[in-house]
Scaffold this motif. Structure first.
Motif, PDB file in Angstrom:
ATOM      1  N   SER A 160      28.856 131.425   3.916  1.00  0.00           N
ATOM      2  CA  SER A 160      28.514 130.034   4.245  1.00  0.00           C
ATOM      3  C   SER A 160      29.769 129.201   4.492  1.00  0.00           C
ATOM      4  CB  SER A 160      27.687 129.413   3.117  1.00  0.00           C
ATOM      5  OG  SER A 160      28.465 129.369   1.942  1.00  0.00           O
ATOM      6  N   SER A 161      30.927 129.672   4.014  1.00  0.00           N
ATOM      7  CA  SER A 161      32.177 128.967   4.307  1.00  0.00           C
ATOM      8  C   SER A 161      33.335 129.949   4.261  1.00  0.00           C
ATOM      9  CB  SER A 161      32.396 127.801   3.338  1.00  0.00           C
ATOM     10  OG  SER A 161      33.405 128.088   2.408  1.00  0.00           O
ATOM     11  N   ARG A 162      34.468 129.537   4.856  1.00  0.00           N
ATOM     12  CA  ARG A 162      35.645 130.412   4.920  1.00  0.00           C
ATOM     13  C   ARG A 162      36.566 130.189   3.725  1.00  0.00           C
ATOM     14  NH1 ARG A 162      36.123 132.714   9.976  1.00  0.00           N
ATOM     15  NH2 ARG A 162      34.316 132.202  11.240  1.00  0.00           N
ATOM     16  N   LEU A 163      36.103 129.446   2.755  1.00  0.00           N
ATOM     17  CA  LEU A 163      36.920 129.184   1.566  1.00  0.00           C
ATOM     18  C   LEU A 163      36.393 130.016   0.399  1.00  0.00           C
ATOM     19  CD1 LEU A 163      39.074 127.674  -0.015  1.00  0.00           C
ATOM     20  CD2 LEU A 163      37.592 125.675  -0.061  1.00  0.00           C
ATOM     21  N   MET A 164      37.251 130.897  -0.100  1.00  0.00           N
ATOM     22  CA  MET A 164      36.917 131.702  -1.276  1.00  0.00           C
ATOM     23  C   MET A 164      37.676 131.103  -2.451  1.00  0.00           C
ATOM     24  SD  MET A 164      37.227 135.539   0.285  1.00  0.00           S
ATOM     25  CE  MET A 164      36.222 136.077   1.662  1.00  0.00           C
ATOM     26  N   LEU A 165      37.017 130.990  -3.583  1.00  0.00           N
ATOM     27  CA  LEU A 165      37.633 130.288  -4.715  1.00  0.00           C
ATOM     28  C   LEU A 165      37.703 131.189  -5.943  1.00  0.00           C
ATOM     29  CD1 LEU A 165      38.655 127.336  -4.911  1.00  0.00           C
ATOM     30  CD2 LEU A 165      36.494 126.781  -6.043  1.00  0.00           C
ATOM     31  N   GLY A 166      38.884 131.214  -6.559  1.00  0.00           N
ATOM     32  CA  GLY A 166      39.027 131.919  -7.828  1.00  0.00           C
ATOM     33  C   GLY A 166      38.489 131.059  -8.966  1.00  0.00           C
ATOM     34  N   THR A 167      38.126 131.682 -10.062  1.00  0.00           N
ATOM     35  CA  THR A 167      37.458 130.955 -11.156  1.00  0.00           C
ATOM     36  C   THR A 167      38.280 130.899 -12.442  1.00  0.00           C
ATOM     37  OG1 THR A 167      36.302 132.993 -11.760  1.00  0.00           O
ATOM     38  CG2 THR A 167      35.150 131.487 -10.272  1.00  0.00           C
ATOM     39  N   ALA A 168      39.554 131.279 -12.368  1.00  0.00           N
ATOM     40  CA  ALA A 168      40.384 131.286 -13.588  1.00  0.00           C
ATOM     41  C   ALA A 168      41.148 129.967 -13.730  1.00  0.00           C
ATOM     42  CB  ALA A 168      41.379 132.445 -13.512  1.00  0.00           C
ATOM     43  N   GLN A 169      41.552 129.682 -14.949  1.00  0.00           N
ATOM     44  CA  GLN A 169      42.521 128.614 -15.273  1.00  0.00           C
ATOM     45  C   GLN A 169      42.006 127.184 -15.154  1.00  0.00           C
ATOM     46  OE1 GLN A 169      46.690 129.354 -13.796  1.00  0.00           O
ATOM     47  NE2 GLN A 169      45.597 130.472 -12.238  1.00  0.00           N
ATOM     48  N   TYR A 170      40.702 126.970 -15.053  1.00  0.00           N
ATOM     49  CA  TYR A 170      40.191 125.592 -14.963  1.00  0.00           C
ATOM     50  C   TYR A 170      40.210 124.970 -16.352  1.00  0.00           C
ATOM     51  CZ  TYR A 170      38.853 126.493 -10.196  1.00  0.00           C
ATOM     52  OH  TYR A 170      38.902 126.792  -8.857  1.00  0.00           O
ATOM     53  N   PRO A 171      40.383 123.651 -16.417  1.00  0.00           N
ATOM     54  CA  PRO A 171      40.436 123.003 -17.732  1.00  0.00           C
ATOM     55  C   PRO A 171      39.146 123.160 -18.528  1.00  0.00           C
ATOM     56  CG  PRO A 171      41.195 121.504 -15.997  1.00  0.00           C
ATOM     57  CD  PRO A 171      40.668 122.721 -15.312  1.00  0.00           C
ATOM     58  N   SER A 172      37.998 123.275 -17.849  1.00  0.00           N
ATOM     59  CA  SER A 172      36.726 123.441 -18.567  1.00  0.00           C
ATOM     60  C   SER A 172      35.713 124.087 -17.632  1.00  0.00           C
ATOM     61  CB  SER A 172      36.184 122.076 -19.024  1.00  0.00           C
ATOM     62  OG  SER A 172      35.717 121.345 -17.895  1.00  0.00           O
ATOM     63  N   PRO A 173      34.643 124.657 -18.190  1.00  0.00           N
ATOM     64  CA  PRO A 173      33.599 125.249 -17.338  1.00  0.00           C
ATOM     65  C   PRO A 173      32.958 124.207 -16.427  1.00  0.00           C
ATOM     66  CG  PRO A 173      33.332 125.961 -19.610  1.00  0.00           C
ATOM     67  CD  PRO A 173      34.399 124.910 -19.617  1.00  0.00           C
ATOM     68  N   ASP A 193      40.556 134.624   8.973  1.00  0.00           N
ATOM     69  CA  ASP A 193      39.115 134.379   8.908  1.00  0.00           C
ATOM     70  C   ASP A 193      38.697 133.610   7.666  1.00  0.00           C
ATOM     71  OD1 ASP A 193      38.265 135.881  11.321  1.00  0.00           O
ATOM     72  OD2 ASP A 193      39.368 137.443  10.293  1.00  0.00           O
ATOM     73  N   ALA A 194      39.547 133.622   6.641  1.00  0.00           N
ATOM     74  CA  ALA A 194      39.227 132.902   5.407  1.00  0.00           C
ATOM     75  C   ALA A 194      40.495 132.832   4.557  1.00  0.00           C
ATOM     76  CB  ALA A 194      38.115 133.622   4.631  1.00  0.00           C
ATOM     77  N   VAL A 195      40.440 132.002   3.522  1.00  0.00           N
ATOM     78  CA  VAL A 195      41.535 131.959   2.542  1.00  0.00           C
ATOM     79  C   VAL A 195      40.932 132.045   1.143  1.00  0.00           C
ATOM     80  CG1 VAL A 195      43.140 130.606   3.948  1.00  0.00           C
ATOM     81  CG2 VAL A 195      41.511 129.430   2.485  1.00  0.00           C
ATOM     82  N   LEU A 196      41.716 132.597   0.237  1.00  0.00           N
ATOM     83  CA  LEU A 196      41.297 132.648  -1.161  1.00  0.00           C
ATOM     84  C   LEU A 196      42.300 131.857  -1.996  1.00  0.00           C
ATOM     85  CD1 LEU A 196      40.002 135.722  -3.113  1.00  0.00           C
ATOM     86  CD2 LEU A 196      41.191 133.853  -4.213  1.00  0.00           C
TER      87      LEU A 196
END
Ligand SMILES: CC(=O)[C@@H](O)[C@H](O)COP(=O)(O)O
Length: 256
Positions: free
Chosen positions: A9-22, A200-203
Motif C-alpha cells: 500500500s506504500s513504498r515506506l517500510m518501517l522498523g519497530t525497534a527503539q520507540y519510546p513507547s508502544p 522501489d521503497a525505503v526501510l
C-alpha cells in the motif's frame, strides 16, 4: 511494483525497534501509512508477557509484517531464526540479516548468499539486507531472492546514501528487480533521494523512532517518499555544468 507478487500500500517500510513507547510506535506506523513493518524475533521473547503484548500490538496495526533476523551473525543462527519467525508470524517473508562486522554492522555477503539459498529452497521469500555489491547481488538473485535491500549507510548512522554511485549502478544493472534502500537513512531528503534514484521503497527505523516527535517524523518520511516517487515519474531535468538563465533575455532593454 510487486514484492514477491504482492503490491504494497506504500513504498515506506518501517522498523519497530527503539520507540519510546508502544503507543508512540503505533502512532508512528499510522502516520507513516507504512506498507510493511519489520519486527525482530529476538527483540522480545515470544513467550514473555512483554513479548506477547508487543506481538499483539503489531498484529492490531493491520500492516503486513516482515520478520527479520536482526542480531544474527552466522548462517545457522539466521536460518533458525527465520524458521521461528515463520511459525510465530505465519508468513514466509523474511528480511535476512547476517552481520559480518561489529563496528559497521556490515552484512556478511558470503554467509548471506548461503543462508538465502537454504531459505529460498525451503520456500521462504527472502528480502536480503546487503551491501551495494553488484556481484553479491547477482549471487543473491541466483540463490532465489526476488528482492534486494542494499544499505544506504551503516544501521543507525543516519548518514543517508553513502555510495550514490554504487546504488545507481545496482539500479541500472537490475532494472526489473525490486530494490529497497535499507538502513542508514537519517532524513526525509535521503528517502526522497533514494526514490529519485529509482528505488522501489525505503526501510527506516532509527530516524523515526529516535526523533523528538516520531509520529511527526513518520509523516515527513511518508511525504518525502511520495515526493521522490512522483518526481521521478515527472521526467526530471538533467544536471548541467554551465549556468543557463531561467529568465528570457530576448527583447531586453539596452540601458545607455
Ligand atoms: C538492516 C537493519 O537492521 C535495518 O533494517 C534497520 O532496522 C534499519 O536501519 P536504520 O535504523 O538505520 O533505519
Amino acid at each position: 511494483m510487486l514484492f514477491y507478487g504482492s503490491e504494497l500500500s506504500s513504498r515506506l517500510m518501517l522498523g519497530t525497534a527503539q520507540y519510546p513507547s508502544p503507543e508512540i510506535l503505533a502512532d508512528s506506523v499510522r502516520a507513516a501509512r507504512a506498507g510493511v513493518v519489520t519486527v525482530s524475533l529476538r527483540r522480545e521473547s515470544v513467550g514473555s508477557r512483554a513479548g506477547q503484548a508487543f506481538w499483539s500490538l503489531i498484529r492490531d496495526l493491520g500492516v503486513p509484517v516482515l520478520p527479520n533476523t536482526a542480531g544474527c551473525h552466522t548462517v545457522k543462527e539466521a536460518v533458525t531464526t527465520a524458521h521461528m519467525a515463520r511459525e510465530v508470524f505465519e508468513t514466509d517473508w523474511i528480511k535476512l540479516e547476517v552481520i559480518g562486522e561489529s563496528d559497521t554492522l556490515q552484512p556478511d555477503m558470503f554467509a548471506l548468499v548461503e543462508a538465502a539459498r537454504i531459505l529460498s529452497e525451503d520456500g521462504f521469500k527472502v528480502f536480503p539486507y546487503m551491501t551495494e555489491d553488484l556481484v553479491g547481488a547477482e549471487r543473491l538473485l541466483r540463490a532465489g531472492c526476488q528482492v534486494l535491500m542494499p544499505w544506504g549507510a551503516p544501521i543507525g548512522s543516519g548518514k543517508g546514501l553513502n555510495n550514490v554511485f554504487g546504488l545507481r549502478a545496482l539500479r541500472a544493472h537490475f532494472p526489473d528487480v525490486p530494490l529497497v534502500v535499507d538502513a542508514g537513512i537519517g532524513l526525509p531528503s535521503h528517502a526522497a533521494q533514494a526514490m529519485e534514484l529509482g528505488y522501489d521503497a525505503v526501510l527506516i527505523n532509527t530516524a523515526v523512532a529516535q526523533a523528538g516527535d516520531p509520529a511527526r517524523m513518520a509523516t515527513a518520511f511518508r511525504l518525502a517518499v511520495e515526493a521522490g516517487l512522483i518526481a521521478r515519474t515527472a521526467d526530471p531535468m538533467e544536471q548541467r555544468d554551465m549556468a543557463v538563465p531561467s529568465t528570457p533575455v530576448l527583447g531586453r532593454a539596452v540601458l545607455a
